[in-house]
Design a protein around this motif. Structure first.
Motif, PDB file in Angstrom:
ATOM      1  N   THR A 361       0.828  -1.213   0.000  1.00 30.90           N
ATOM      2  CA  THR A 361       0.000   0.000   0.000  1.00 30.90           C
ATOM      3  C   THR A 361       0.862   1.262   0.000  1.00 30.90           C
ATOM      4  O   THR A 361       0.510   2.261  -0.637  1.00 30.90           O
ATOM      5  N   ALA A 362       1.999   1.230   0.686  1.00 35.52           N
ATOM      6  CA  ALA A 362       2.880   2.395   0.698  1.00 35.52           C
ATOM      7  C   ALA A 362       3.453   2.656  -0.697  1.00 35.52           C
ATOM      8  O   ALA A 362       3.507   3.800  -1.156  1.00 35.52           O
ATOM      9  N   ALA A 363       3.882   1.592  -1.362  1.00 35.15           N
ATOM     10  CA  ALA A 363       4.417   1.739  -2.720  1.00 35.15           C
ATOM     11  C   ALA A 363       3.342   2.248  -3.676  1.00 35.15           C
ATOM     12  O   ALA A 363       3.617   3.089  -4.544  1.00 35.15           O
ATOM     13  N   SER A 364       2.121   1.752  -3.524  1.00 32.82           N
ATOM     14  CA  SER A 364       1.025   2.208  -4.379  1.00 32.82           C
ATOM     15  C   SER A 364       0.765   3.698  -4.180  1.00 32.82           C
ATOM     16  O   SER A 364       0.520   4.432  -5.138  1.00 32.82           O
ATOM     17  N   ALA A 365       0.824   4.156  -2.937  1.00 38.47           N
ATOM     18  CA  ALA A 365       0.650   5.584  -2.667  1.00 38.47           C
ATOM     19  C   ALA A 365       1.754   6.385  -3.344  1.00 38.47           C
ATOM     20  O   ALA A 365       1.512   7.479  -3.891  1.00 38.47           O
ATOM     21  N   GLY A 366       2.982   5.871  -3.337  1.00 28.83           N
ATOM     22  CA  GLY A 366       4.077   6.543  -4.011  1.00 28.83           C
ATOM     23  C   GLY A 366       3.880   6.618  -5.511  1.00 28.83           C
ATOM     24  O   GLY A 366       4.192   7.640  -6.143  1.00 28.83           O
ATOM     25  N   LEU A 367       3.360   5.545  -6.104  1.00 30.06           N
ATOM     26  CA  LEU A 367       3.092   5.540  -7.545  1.00 30.06           C
ATOM     27  C   LEU A 367       2.054   6.590  -7.912  1.00 30.06           C
ATOM     28  O   LEU A 367       2.169   7.260  -8.943  1.00 30.06           O
ATOM     29  N   VAL A 368       1.034   6.723  -7.069  1.00 35.46           N
ATOM     30  CA  VAL A 368       0.000   7.730  -7.336  1.00 35.46           C
ATOM     31  C   VAL A 368       0.592   9.133  -7.241  1.00 35.46           C
ATOM     32  O   VAL A 368       0.302  10.005  -8.082  1.00 35.46           O
TER      33      VAL A 368
END
Length: 418
Positions: A361-368
Protein backbone atom coordinates in the motif's frame (compact mmCIF):
# COMPACT_ATOMS: atom_id res chain seq x y z
CA UNK A 1 -34.96 -6.88 -1.51
CA UNK A 2 -32.47 -4.88 0.56
CA UNK A 3 -29.61 -6.69 -1.15
CA UNK A 4 -31.07 -5.98 -4.59
CA UNK A 5 -31.41 -2.29 -3.72
CA UNK A 6 -27.78 -2.26 -2.59
CA UNK A 7 -26.69 -3.84 -5.88
CA UNK A 8 -28.77 -1.29 -7.81
CA UNK A 9 -27.22 1.61 -5.89
CA UNK A 10 -23.73 0.25 -6.51
CA UNK A 11 -24.34 -0.07 -10.27
CA UNK A 12 -25.78 3.44 -10.30
CA UNK A 13 -22.60 4.68 -8.62
CA UNK A 14 -20.53 2.80 -11.21
CA UNK A 15 -22.47 4.50 -14.02
CA UNK A 16 -21.88 7.88 -12.37
CA UNK A 17 -18.17 7.09 -12.21
CA UNK A 18 -18.17 6.00 -15.86
CA UNK A 19 -19.60 9.38 -16.84
CA UNK A 20 -17.42 11.59 -14.63
CA UNK A 21 -13.99 9.98 -14.07
CA UNK A 22 -11.59 11.81 -16.37
CA UNK A 23 -7.81 11.53 -16.32
CA UNK A 24 -6.73 7.90 -16.52
CA UNK A 25 -6.31 5.12 -13.93
CA UNK A 26 -4.71 7.12 -11.12
CA UNK A 27 -7.36 9.82 -11.34
CA UNK A 28 -9.95 7.03 -11.42
CA UNK A 29 -8.61 5.76 -8.10
CA UNK A 30 -9.15 9.18 -6.54
CA UNK A 31 -12.77 9.15 -7.73
CA UNK A 32 -13.25 5.59 -6.40
CA UNK A 33 -11.91 6.70 -3.05
CA UNK A 34 -14.27 9.68 -2.89
CA UNK A 35 -17.46 7.92 -4.05
CA UNK A 36 -17.10 4.26 -3.05
CA UNK A 37 -15.10 4.70 0.18
CA UNK A 38 -15.96 8.07 1.68
CA UNK A 39 -19.53 8.48 0.47
CA UNK A 40 -20.92 4.94 0.19
CA UNK A 41 -18.49 3.01 2.44
CA UNK A 42 -18.60 -0.12 0.27
CA UNK A 43 -15.06 -0.83 1.50
CA UNK A 44 -12.31 0.79 3.53
CA UNK A 45 -9.39 2.90 2.29
CA UNK A 46 -7.01 0.03 3.05
CA UNK A 47 -9.15 -2.48 1.14
CA UNK A 48 -9.33 -0.19 -1.90
CA UNK A 49 -5.54 0.21 -1.95
CA UNK A 50 -5.11 -3.51 -1.45
CA UNK A 51 -7.30 -4.33 -4.45
CA UNK A 52 -5.66 -1.66 -6.59
CA UNK A 53 -2.23 -3.02 -5.68
CA UNK A 54 -3.25 -6.50 -6.76
CA UNK A 55 -4.49 -5.11 -10.07
CA UNK A 56 -1.23 -3.19 -10.59
CA UNK A 57 0.64 -6.49 -10.42
CA UNK A 58 -1.59 -8.10 -13.05
CA UNK A 59 -1.75 -7.19 -16.75
CA UNK A 60 -4.73 -5.26 -18.07
CA UNK A 61 -6.56 -2.00 -17.24
CA UNK A 62 -5.93 -1.52 -13.51
CA UNK A 63 -8.84 0.82 -12.72
CA UNK A 64 -11.30 -1.46 -14.54
CA UNK A 65 -9.98 -4.49 -12.67
CA UNK A 66 -10.19 -2.64 -9.36
CA UNK A 67 -13.80 -1.64 -9.93
CA UNK A 68 -14.90 -5.11 -11.07
CA UNK A 69 -13.08 -6.63 -8.07
CA UNK A 70 -15.11 -4.36 -5.78
CA UNK A 71 -18.26 -5.57 -7.53
CA UNK A 72 -17.11 -9.15 -6.99
CA UNK A 73 -16.64 -8.58 -3.26
CA UNK A 74 -20.06 -7.00 -2.92
CA UNK A 75 -22.17 -9.37 -5.02
CA UNK A 76 -20.06 -12.13 -6.56
CA UNK A 77 -19.35 -12.84 -10.24
CA UNK A 78 -22.75 -11.76 -11.59
CA UNK A 79 -22.52 -8.28 -10.10
CA UNK A 80 -18.87 -8.06 -11.14
CA UNK A 81 -19.66 -8.72 -14.80
CA UNK A 82 -22.51 -6.20 -14.66
CA UNK A 83 -20.06 -3.73 -13.12
CA UNK A 84 -17.68 -4.27 -16.04
CA UNK A 85 -20.43 -3.68 -18.60
CA UNK A 86 -21.79 -0.55 -16.90
CA UNK A 87 -18.28 0.87 -16.48
CA UNK A 88 -17.11 0.41 -20.08
CA UNK A 89 -20.39 0.95 -21.95
CA UNK A 90 -20.47 4.80 -22.12
CA UNK A 91 -16.87 5.21 -23.32
CA UNK A 92 -17.05 2.23 -25.71
CA UNK A 93 -20.31 3.54 -27.20
CA UNK A 94 -18.88 7.03 -27.77
CA UNK A 95 -15.65 5.66 -29.27
CA UNK A 96 -17.64 3.40 -31.61
CA UNK A 97 -19.75 6.36 -32.72
CA UNK A 98 -16.58 8.41 -33.25
CA UNK A 99 -15.18 5.66 -35.48
CA UNK A 100 -18.37 5.51 -37.54
CA UNK A 101 -18.26 9.28 -38.08
CA UNK A 102 -14.55 9.09 -38.87
CA UNK A 103 -15.07 6.38 -41.48
CA UNK A 104 -17.48 8.73 -43.29
CA UNK A 105 -15.46 11.91 -42.89
CA UNK A 106 -11.86 10.72 -42.92
CA UNK A 107 -10.24 14.12 -43.13
CA UNK A 108 -12.34 15.70 -40.39
CA UNK A 109 -10.30 17.53 -37.74
CA UNK A 110 -11.70 17.00 -34.26
CA UNK A 111 -11.81 20.04 -32.05
CA UNK A 112 -11.52 19.21 -28.38
CA UNK A 113 -10.50 22.67 -27.23
CA UNK A 114 -13.37 22.68 -24.75
CA UNK A 115 -11.51 20.01 -22.74
CA UNK A 116 -8.50 22.27 -22.12
CA UNK A 117 -9.20 22.41 -18.36
CA UNK A 118 -9.83 18.69 -17.94
CA UNK A 119 -6.16 17.63 -17.92
CA UNK A 120 -5.02 20.05 -15.18
CA UNK A 121 -8.17 19.15 -13.24
CA UNK A 122 -7.27 15.46 -13.58
CA UNK A 123 -3.87 16.26 -12.06
CA UNK A 124 -5.71 17.89 -9.17
CA UNK A 125 -7.76 14.73 -8.67
CA UNK A 126 -4.64 12.56 -8.72
CA UNK A 127 -2.89 14.87 -6.24
CA UNK A 128 -5.92 14.67 -3.96
CA UNK A 129 -5.92 10.88 -4.26
CA UNK A 130 -2.23 10.69 -3.36
CA UNK A 131 -2.77 12.99 -0.37
CA UNK A 132 -5.75 11.07 1.02
CA UNK A 133 -4.26 7.64 0.40
CA UNK A 134 -0.93 8.46 2.04
CA UNK A 135 -2.69 10.15 4.94
CA UNK A 136 -4.78 7.09 5.76
CA UNK A 137 -2.64 4.11 4.76
CA UNK A 138 1.01 5.12 5.31
CA UNK A 139 1.41 5.18 9.09
CA UNK A 140 4.94 3.86 9.78
CA UNK A 141 8.47 5.09 9.06
CA UNK A 142 9.08 2.09 6.83
CA UNK A 143 5.93 2.91 4.89
CA UNK A 144 6.98 6.55 4.41
CA UNK A 145 10.43 5.52 3.14
CA UNK A 146 8.95 2.97 0.72
CA UNK A 147 6.39 5.51 -0.52
CA UNK A 148 9.13 8.06 -1.29
CA UNK A 149 11.40 5.47 -2.93
CA UNK A 150 8.51 4.14 -5.05
CA UNK A 151 7.61 7.67 -6.16
CA UNK A 152 11.21 8.50 -7.13
CA UNK A 153 11.80 5.22 -9.00
CA UNK A 154 8.53 5.37 -10.93
CA UNK A 155 9.22 9.00 -11.87
CA UNK A 156 12.71 8.39 -13.23
CA UNK A 157 12.09 4.90 -14.69
CA UNK A 158 8.95 5.44 -16.74
CA UNK A 159 8.40 1.96 -18.11
CA UNK A 160 5.20 -0.05 -17.55
CA UNK A 161 6.97 -3.05 -16.02
CA UNK A 162 8.38 -0.95 -13.17
CA UNK A 163 4.95 -0.81 -11.45
CA UNK A 164 4.58 -4.50 -10.55
CA UNK A 165 8.30 -4.74 -9.74
CA UNK A 166 8.15 -1.83 -7.26
CA UNK A 167 5.01 -3.18 -5.59
CA UNK A 168 6.39 -6.72 -5.28
CA UNK A 169 9.75 -5.52 -3.89
CA UNK A 170 8.06 -3.24 -1.35
CA UNK A 171 5.84 -6.12 -0.25
CA UNK A 172 8.85 -8.42 0.16
CA UNK A 173 10.65 -5.83 2.31
CA UNK A 174 7.84 -5.46 4.84
CA UNK A 175 7.12 -9.20 4.72
CA UNK A 176 10.32 -9.58 6.73
CA UNK A 177 8.44 -7.95 9.64
CA UNK A 178 6.01 -10.88 9.80
CA UNK A 179 6.80 -11.64 13.45
CA UNK A 180 4.94 -8.46 14.43
CA UNK A 181 1.72 -9.92 13.02
CA UNK A 182 -0.52 -11.97 15.34
CA UNK A 183 -0.80 -15.66 14.65
CA UNK A 184 -4.08 -16.93 13.24
CA UNK A 185 -5.51 -20.38 12.96
CA UNK A 186 -4.60 -21.44 9.45
CA UNK A 187 -7.27 -22.68 7.12
CA UNK A 188 -6.57 -24.86 4.14
CA UNK A 189 -5.66 -22.75 1.14
CA UNK A 190 -7.76 -23.86 -1.80
CA UNK A 191 -6.96 -22.24 -5.12
CA UNK A 192 -9.72 -22.31 -7.70
CA UNK A 193 -7.99 -22.49 -11.08
CA UNK A 194 -11.18 -22.15 -13.13
CA UNK A 195 -10.73 -18.47 -14.05
CA UNK A 196 -7.05 -18.97 -14.86
CA UNK A 197 -7.98 -21.90 -17.08
CA UNK A 198 -10.70 -19.77 -18.66
CA UNK A 199 -8.18 -17.01 -19.43
CA UNK A 200 -5.67 -19.43 -20.96
CA UNK A 201 -8.36 -21.41 -22.78
CA UNK A 202 -9.85 -18.35 -24.45
CA UNK A 203 -6.36 -17.16 -25.46
CA UNK A 204 -5.52 -20.47 -27.16
CA UNK A 205 -8.98 -21.00 -28.67
CA UNK A 206 -9.10 -17.49 -30.17
CA UNK A 207 -5.63 -17.91 -31.68
CA UNK A 208 -6.52 -21.29 -33.23
CA UNK A 209 -9.95 -20.15 -34.44
CA UNK A 210 -8.52 -16.99 -35.97
CA UNK A 211 -5.82 -18.95 -37.77
CA UNK A 212 -8.30 -21.48 -39.16
CA UNK A 213 -11.20 -19.19 -40.14
CA UNK A 214 -9.26 -16.00 -41.01
CA UNK A 215 -12.45 -14.18 -39.97
CA UNK A 216 -11.76 -10.53 -39.19
CA UNK A 217 -13.96 -10.33 -36.04
CA UNK A 218 -12.18 -13.35 -34.56
CA UNK A 219 -8.75 -12.00 -35.51
CA UNK A 220 -9.62 -8.66 -33.93
CA UNK A 221 -10.73 -10.38 -30.72
CA UNK A 222 -7.55 -12.49 -30.64
CA UNK A 223 -5.33 -9.49 -31.28
CA UNK A 224 -6.82 -7.38 -28.50
CA UNK A 225 -7.14 -10.33 -26.11
CA UNK A 226 -3.43 -11.06 -26.56
CA UNK A 227 -2.52 -7.41 -26.00
CA UNK A 228 -4.79 -7.22 -22.95
CA UNK A 229 -2.99 -10.26 -21.50
CA UNK A 230 0.47 -8.72 -21.84
CA UNK A 231 0.15 -5.00 -21.15
CA UNK A 232 1.08 -3.39 -17.85
CA UNK A 233 0.69 0.34 -17.38
CA UNK A 234 -2.64 1.30 -18.93
CA UNK A 235 -3.80 3.03 -22.08
CA UNK A 236 -0.60 5.01 -22.59
CA UNK A 237 1.18 1.68 -23.16
CA UNK A 238 -1.58 0.25 -25.34
CA UNK A 239 -1.43 3.18 -27.79
CA UNK A 240 2.04 2.59 -29.31
CA UNK A 241 1.34 -1.12 -29.76
CA UNK A 242 -1.90 -0.39 -31.59
CA UNK A 243 -0.16 2.26 -33.68
CA UNK A 244 2.34 -0.34 -34.91
CA UNK A 245 -0.28 -2.97 -35.64
CA UNK A 246 -3.05 -0.94 -37.22
CA UNK A 247 -1.74 2.31 -38.72
CA UNK A 248 -0.80 2.21 -42.39
CA UNK A 249 2.64 3.38 -43.47
CA UNK A 250 2.86 7.04 -44.44
CA UNK A 251 5.23 8.46 -47.05
CA UNK A 252 5.12 12.00 -45.73
CA UNK A 253 7.29 12.87 -42.72
CA UNK A 254 5.59 13.03 -39.35
CA UNK A 255 5.57 16.53 -37.95
CA UNK A 256 2.88 16.03 -35.33
CA UNK A 257 4.50 15.88 -31.89
CA UNK A 258 2.04 13.21 -30.79
CA UNK A 259 3.03 10.98 -33.71
CA UNK A 260 6.71 11.43 -32.91
CA UNK A 261 6.04 10.66 -29.25
CA UNK A 262 4.18 7.47 -30.12
CA UNK A 263 6.92 6.33 -32.49
CA UNK A 264 9.58 6.92 -29.84
CA UNK A 265 7.60 4.71 -27.49
CA UNK A 266 7.28 2.05 -30.16
CA UNK A 267 11.04 1.84 -30.54
CA UNK A 268 11.37 1.05 -26.85
CA UNK A 269 8.62 -1.55 -26.67
CA UNK A 270 7.99 -4.93 -28.21
CA UNK A 271 5.18 -5.10 -30.75
CA UNK A 272 3.92 -8.39 -32.27
CA UNK A 273 3.60 -8.96 -36.01
CA UNK A 274 0.99 -6.56 -37.44
CA UNK A 275 -2.49 -7.86 -38.18
CA UNK A 276 -3.04 -5.33 -40.98
CA UNK A 277 -2.88 -1.58 -41.43
CA UNK A 278 -6.41 -0.26 -42.11
CA UNK A 279 -6.11 3.11 -40.34
CA UNK A 280 -4.32 6.34 -41.21
CA UNK A 281 -2.21 8.09 -38.61
CA UNK A 282 -4.58 11.11 -38.69
CA UNK A 283 -7.53 8.85 -37.87
CA UNK A 284 -5.52 7.18 -35.10
CA UNK A 285 -4.48 10.44 -33.45
CA UNK A 286 -7.95 11.96 -33.74
CA UNK A 287 -9.46 8.91 -32.03
CA UNK A 288 -6.77 8.85 -29.36
CA UNK A 289 -7.43 12.51 -28.59
CA UNK A 290 -11.15 11.76 -28.20
CA UNK A 291 -10.36 8.80 -25.90
CA UNK A 292 -8.16 11.01 -23.72
CA UNK A 293 -10.94 13.58 -23.45
CA UNK A 294 -13.59 11.05 -22.38
CA UNK A 295 -14.40 9.82 -18.88
CA UNK A 296 -14.04 6.13 -18.13
CA UNK A 297 -11.39 3.64 -19.25
CA UNK A 298 -8.84 4.73 -21.89
CA UNK A 299 -8.85 1.11 -23.12
CA UNK A 300 -12.17 1.99 -24.80
CA UNK A 301 -9.92 3.25 -27.61
CA UNK A 302 -9.85 -0.40 -28.74
CA UNK A 303 -13.50 -0.09 -29.85
CA UNK A 304 -12.56 2.81 -32.14
CA UNK A 305 -9.73 0.79 -33.71
CA UNK A 306 -11.94 -2.27 -34.12
CA UNK A 307 -14.76 -0.33 -35.77
CA UNK A 308 -12.44 1.35 -38.29
CA UNK A 309 -10.74 -1.97 -39.02
CA UNK A 310 -14.10 -3.45 -40.06
CA UNK A 311 -15.54 -0.46 -41.95
CA UNK A 312 -15.34 -2.30 -45.30
CA UNK A 313 -18.17 -4.51 -44.02
CA UNK A 314 -20.62 -1.65 -43.48
CA UNK A 315 -22.36 -0.36 -40.40
CA UNK A 316 -22.98 -3.83 -38.95
CA UNK A 317 -19.34 -4.75 -39.46
CA UNK A 318 -18.21 -1.62 -37.62
CA UNK A 319 -20.44 -2.40 -34.66
CA UNK A 320 -19.24 -6.02 -34.54
CA UNK A 321 -15.60 -4.98 -34.89
CA UNK A 322 -15.94 -2.50 -32.01
CA UNK A 323 -17.67 -5.07 -29.80
CA UNK A 324 -15.15 -7.85 -30.45
CA UNK A 325 -12.21 -5.52 -29.88
CA UNK A 326 -13.60 -4.09 -26.64
CA UNK A 327 -14.39 -7.53 -25.25
CA UNK A 328 -10.97 -8.73 -26.31
CA UNK A 329 -9.12 -5.99 -24.45
CA UNK A 330 -11.18 -6.02 -21.23
CA UNK A 331 -11.79 -9.74 -20.62
CA UNK A 332 -8.22 -10.97 -19.90
CA UNK A 333 -7.66 -8.65 -16.94
CA UNK A 334 -11.13 -9.46 -15.63
CA UNK A 335 -10.50 -13.22 -15.74
CA UNK A 336 -7.14 -12.81 -14.00
CA UNK A 337 -8.39 -10.60 -11.15
CA UNK A 338 -11.29 -13.00 -10.57
CA UNK A 339 -8.73 -15.82 -10.33
CA UNK A 340 -6.62 -13.98 -7.73
CA UNK A 341 -9.40 -12.48 -5.62
CA UNK A 342 -11.03 -15.89 -4.98
CA UNK A 343 -8.13 -17.09 -2.84
CA UNK A 344 -6.73 -13.74 -1.69
CA UNK A 345 -8.70 -13.57 1.59
CA UNK A 346 -7.48 -17.00 2.68
CA UNK A 347 -3.99 -16.23 1.41
CA UNK A 348 -3.84 -13.28 3.82
CA UNK A 349 -3.98 -15.65 6.79
CA UNK A 350 -0.21 -16.09 6.47
CA UNK A 351 1.67 -13.57 8.60
CA UNK A 352 4.21 -12.75 5.88
CA UNK A 353 1.42 -11.91 3.43
CA UNK A 354 -0.32 -9.64 5.96
CA UNK A 355 2.98 -7.94 6.73
CA UNK A 356 3.64 -7.40 3.02
CA UNK A 357 0.49 -5.28 2.72
CA UNK A 358 2.24 -2.42 4.54
CA UNK A 359 4.82 -2.19 1.78
CA UNK A 360 2.35 -2.82 -1.02
CA UNK A 361 0.00 0.00 0.00
CA UNK A 362 2.88 2.39 0.70
CA UNK A 363 4.42 1.74 -2.72
CA UNK A 364 1.03 2.21 -4.38
CA UNK A 365 0.65 5.58 -2.67
CA UNK A 366 4.08 6.54 -4.01
CA UNK A 367 3.09 5.54 -7.54
CA UNK A 368 0.00 7.73 -7.34
CA UNK A 369 2.05 10.70 -6.07
CA UNK A 370 4.59 10.33 -8.90
CA UNK A 371 1.83 10.02 -11.48
CA UNK A 372 0.51 13.47 -10.51
CA UNK A 373 3.88 15.01 -11.44
CA UNK A 374 4.17 12.92 -14.62
CA UNK A 375 0.66 13.89 -15.73
CA UNK A 376 1.35 17.59 -15.23
CA UNK A 377 4.65 17.70 -17.13
CA UNK A 378 3.18 17.50 -20.69
CA UNK A 379 0.96 20.50 -19.91
CA UNK A 380 2.08 24.02 -20.64
CA UNK A 381 3.68 25.68 -17.62
CA UNK A 382 1.12 28.45 -17.49
CA UNK A 383 -0.40 30.24 -14.55
CA UNK A 384 -3.83 29.04 -15.71
CA UNK A 385 -2.90 25.35 -15.61
CA UNK A 386 -1.27 25.69 -12.19
CA UNK A 387 -4.31 27.57 -10.89
CA UNK A 388 -6.80 24.98 -12.19
CA UNK A 389 -4.81 22.13 -10.65
CA UNK A 390 -4.49 23.83 -7.26
CA UNK A 391 -8.13 24.98 -7.28
CA UNK A 392 -9.33 21.44 -8.03
CA UNK A 393 -7.19 20.03 -5.20
CA UNK A 394 -8.48 22.66 -2.74
CA UNK A 395 -12.12 22.09 -3.73
CA UNK A 396 -11.72 18.37 -3.04
CA UNK A 397 -9.90 18.82 0.28
CA UNK A 398 -11.74 21.76 1.82
CA UNK A 399 -15.27 21.55 0.37
CA UNK A 400 -17.93 18.95 -0.27
CA UNK A 401 -18.53 19.91 -3.90
CA UNK A 402 -19.29 16.64 -5.79
CA UNK A 403 -16.71 15.51 -8.33
CA UNK A 404 -19.22 15.56 -11.26
CA UNK A 405 -19.97 19.23 -10.61
CA UNK A 406 -16.26 20.07 -10.58
CA UNK A 407 -15.79 18.30 -13.93
CA UNK A 408 -18.91 19.96 -15.36
CA UNK A 409 -17.61 23.35 -14.27
CA UNK A 410 -14.33 22.67 -16.09
CA UNK A 411 -16.16 21.75 -19.29
CA UNK A 412 -18.35 24.86 -19.12
CA UNK A 413 -15.27 27.07 -18.63
CA UNK A 414 -13.68 25.33 -21.62
CA UNK A 415 -16.67 26.18 -23.80
CA UNK A 416 -16.67 29.81 -22.62
CA UNK A 417 -12.98 30.46 -23.34
CA UNK A 418 -12.70 28.22 -26.41
Amino acid sequence: MTQRIRYYLFLRDVLLLALTTFGGPQAHLAHFQKILVQKRKYLSEEELMELNSLCQILPGPASTQTLTAIGFRIGGPNLAYLTLLVWIMPAVTIMTAAAIVMSSIQEKHWSIEFTKFIQPMAVGFVSYGAYMISLKTVTTRTGVVLMVVAAVLSYFIQTPFIFPIIILCAGLITALKYRAQPKEEKKKLNIDWSNFSLWAGVLIFAAVLGGVTKALPVKLFENFYRNGSLIFGGGQVLAPLLYTEFVEAQNEPDTDSKVLELKSKIKRQYAPKPLHHPISHHEFLSGYAVAQALPGPVFSFSAYIGALSARDFGFGGEILGAFMSAMGIFLPGTFLIFFVIRFWENFKQYRAVRASLEGITAASAGLVAASAIILFQPLENTFLNFSVTIATFCLLVFTKVPSPLIILGGLIMGFLVR
